[in-house]
Design an enzyme around this catalytic site. Structure first.
Site: not given
Ligand code: PLP
Length: 405
Positions: A100, A122, A388
C-alpha cells in the site's frame, strides 16, 4: 501455450479519457465532486509526464520504501508442491510491510504538488490509514482518517500507529459503525474541504482517475518482476497469482504483463461459505452496479444495496472491486478464482514453516491458490505470486484460532 486472446496494446492502454475500462469505471459522483476529481485528474496527467515528479517518486520508492522488492525463488515450497517453480514477489519487505505504501506515497506527492494541506481518507481495518499517515508524516502533510467505531475497537494497534504518525483519527458512530459509514463520513468532509484537501484512496477503486492512478503507482511491482524473472530465468512466467480485495496489488503485478502471453489469476476471499454475508468473492458471485463512484462488479441485493462481506483477511472484505478487474474478467484476460478462510489459514502456516516467511492473511489467499496450481503444472513452468504483505499484524489472531496462545 494456449492462446490467451492477447492482442498487442489492447489491454494496457486503458482507461479511456473518461475513465472507462469497456463499460466499467467512470465517475458516478455528485456534481460538486466532479470539479474536485477533474482537478486531481488534470494534476495527475501533468505529474505523470513530468520527469521531476517521477524522479522524486522513484527516489522515495528506492530509499524510503526499499525498492526494488526482491523476487525470491521459493525452493522449499516448490519441492513440496512437486510441480511448477514458485517465485514470490516480496512486497512484504517494503517499509510498513505491504504494497500500500507504493500508492499512498504517489498520492501524497501529488497532493503536495497540487498545494493541498491535508490528506483525508476512510479506513476499514486501518491498513490504508496507516500507509497514508506514513506518507503524510514523511511529506509534511496533515492527515485525517475516518474509521467506524467498531473497527476502531477491533484494530486498536492501527489506531495507535496512526496517532503516533501524527494523524487525526475520526471515530464514526453513525450507521453500522464500519467501513461503509466511514466512507460516507469522509466524503461528507471532502465535499466541504476539497479546496485544501486531497482524498487518498486505498485501492484501484472509486471514481476516475483513482483506479488508473493507483494502478500506475502500483505497476512498479510488475515492471520489476518482469525484469527480475527475465534476468533469473531468461523467459517470462507462465502464471501470475495475486489476491484481490479492491485489486491494487493484483493490478500492480498484472499491468506490465497484460500484453504478454502470460496467464493471470486473481484470488478472491471465499470466507466461510458462498452464502451472502459469508464471503467477499465479488467477481466470482457478484453482478455489475454502481458503488463509490464507479460502475463495477458488486455484491449487492435486489435494490442495489451492497451486501455485508466477510473474510479472515480484513484487507479483502470489500463488496466491490476495481473496474479494470471487472473488464479483464469479462474479456477473460484474467481468471478469477477463490480461496476460503481455511485454505488461507493453511497456506499461512505452510509458507511460514517451509520458507520462514509469515505472510499477511490477504497474501495467504494467493499462496493457497499457487499451492493448488503448482502441483498440476510441469517443472519447467513458472508461477509468480505477489506476496502483498507480511503477517505480523495477523499473528495474534491466528494464534487464537489455532489455540497456540
Ligand atoms: C489491503 C491489502 C490487500 C488488499 O488490497 P488490494 O487493493 O486488493 O491489493 C492485500 N494484501 C495486503 C497485505 C493488504 O494490506
Amino acid at each position: 501455450m494456449k492462446n490467451l486472446n492477447v492482442e498487442k496494446n489492447n489491454y494496457s492502454n486503458l482507461p479511456s479519457s473518461e475513465g472507462f475500462f469497456g463499460e466499467y469505471g467512470g465517475q458516478f459522483v455528485p456534481p460538486q465532486l466532479k470539479d474536485a476529481l477533474d482537478e486531481v485528474a488534470q494534476a495527475y496527467e501533468k505529474a505523470k509526464n513530468d520527469p521531476t515528479f517521477q524522479a522524486e517518486l522513484k527516489m522515495l520508492l528506492a530509499d524510503y520504501v526499499g525498492r526494488p522488492s526482491s523476487l525470491f525463488f521459493a525452493k522449499n515450497l516448490t519441492e513440496k508442491c512437486g510441480g511448477a517453480k514458485i517465485y514470490l514477489k516480496r512486497e512484504d519487505l517494503n517499509h510498513t510491510g505491504a504494497h500500500k505504501i507504493n500508492h499512498t506515497l504517489g498520492q501524497a506527492l501529488l497532493a503536495k504538488r497540487m498545494g493541498k494541506k491535508k490528506l483525508l481518507a476512510e479506513t476499514g481495518a486501518g491498513q490504508h490509514g496507516v500507509a497514508l499517515a506514513t506518507a503524510a508524516a514523511l511529506l509534511g502533510l496533515e492527515c485525517e482518517i475516518h474509521m467506524g467505531a467498531i473497527d476502531v475497537k477491533k484494530q486498536h494497534q492501527n489506531v495507535l500507529r496512526m496517532l503516533l504518525l501524527g494523524a487525526k483519527v475520526v471515530t464514526v458512530e453513525s450507521g453500522g459503525k464500519c467501513l461503509k459509514d466511514a466512507v460516507d463520513s469522509a466524503f461528507g468532509v471532502y465535499i466541504k474541504e476539497y479546496a485544501d484537501t486531497f482524498f487518498g484512496i486505498g485501492s484501484v477503486v472509486g471514481p476516475h482517475p483513482y483506479p488508473m492512478m493507483v494502478r500506475d503507482f502500483q505497476s512498479t511491482i510488475g515492471k520489476e518482476a518482469r525484469e527480475q524473472i527475465l534476468k533469473k530465468e531468461n523467459k517470462l512466467p507462465n502464471y501470475l497469482v495475486a489476491c484481490v480485495g479492491g485489486g491494487s496489488n493484483a493490478m500492480g503485478l498484472f499491468h506490465a504483463f497484460l500484453d504478454d502471453d502470460v496467464k493471470m489469476i486473481g484470488v478472491e476471499p471465499a470466507g466461510k461459505s458462498f452464502k451472502p454475508g459469508d464471503h467477499a468473492a465479488t467477481l466470482t458471485l457478484g453482478t455489475p452496479g454502481t458503488l463509490h463512484g464507479m460502475f463495477t462488479y458488486l455484491l449487492q441485493d435486489d435494490e442495489g444495496e451492497s451486501l455485508p462481506v466477510h473474510s479472515i483477511a480484513s484487507g479483502l472484505d470489500y463488496p466491490g472491486v476495481g473496474p479494470q478487474h471487472s473488464f479483464l474478467k469479462d474479456k477473460e484476460r484474467v481468471e478469477y478464482v477463490s480461496a476460503n478462510d481455511k485454505e488461507a489459514l493453511e497456506a499461512f502456516q505452510v509458507l511460514s514453516k517451509t520458507e520462514g516467511i509469515i505472510p499477511a492473511l490477504e497474501s495467504a489467499h494467493a499462496v493457497a491458490h499457487a499451492i493448488r496450481l503448482a502441483g498440476k503444472l510441469k517443472k519447467d513452468e513458472i508461477i509468480i505470486v505477489n506476496l502483498s504483505g507480511r503477517g505480523d499484524k495477523d499473528v495474534d489472531y491466528v494464534g487464537e484460532i489455532l489455540g497456540i496462545n
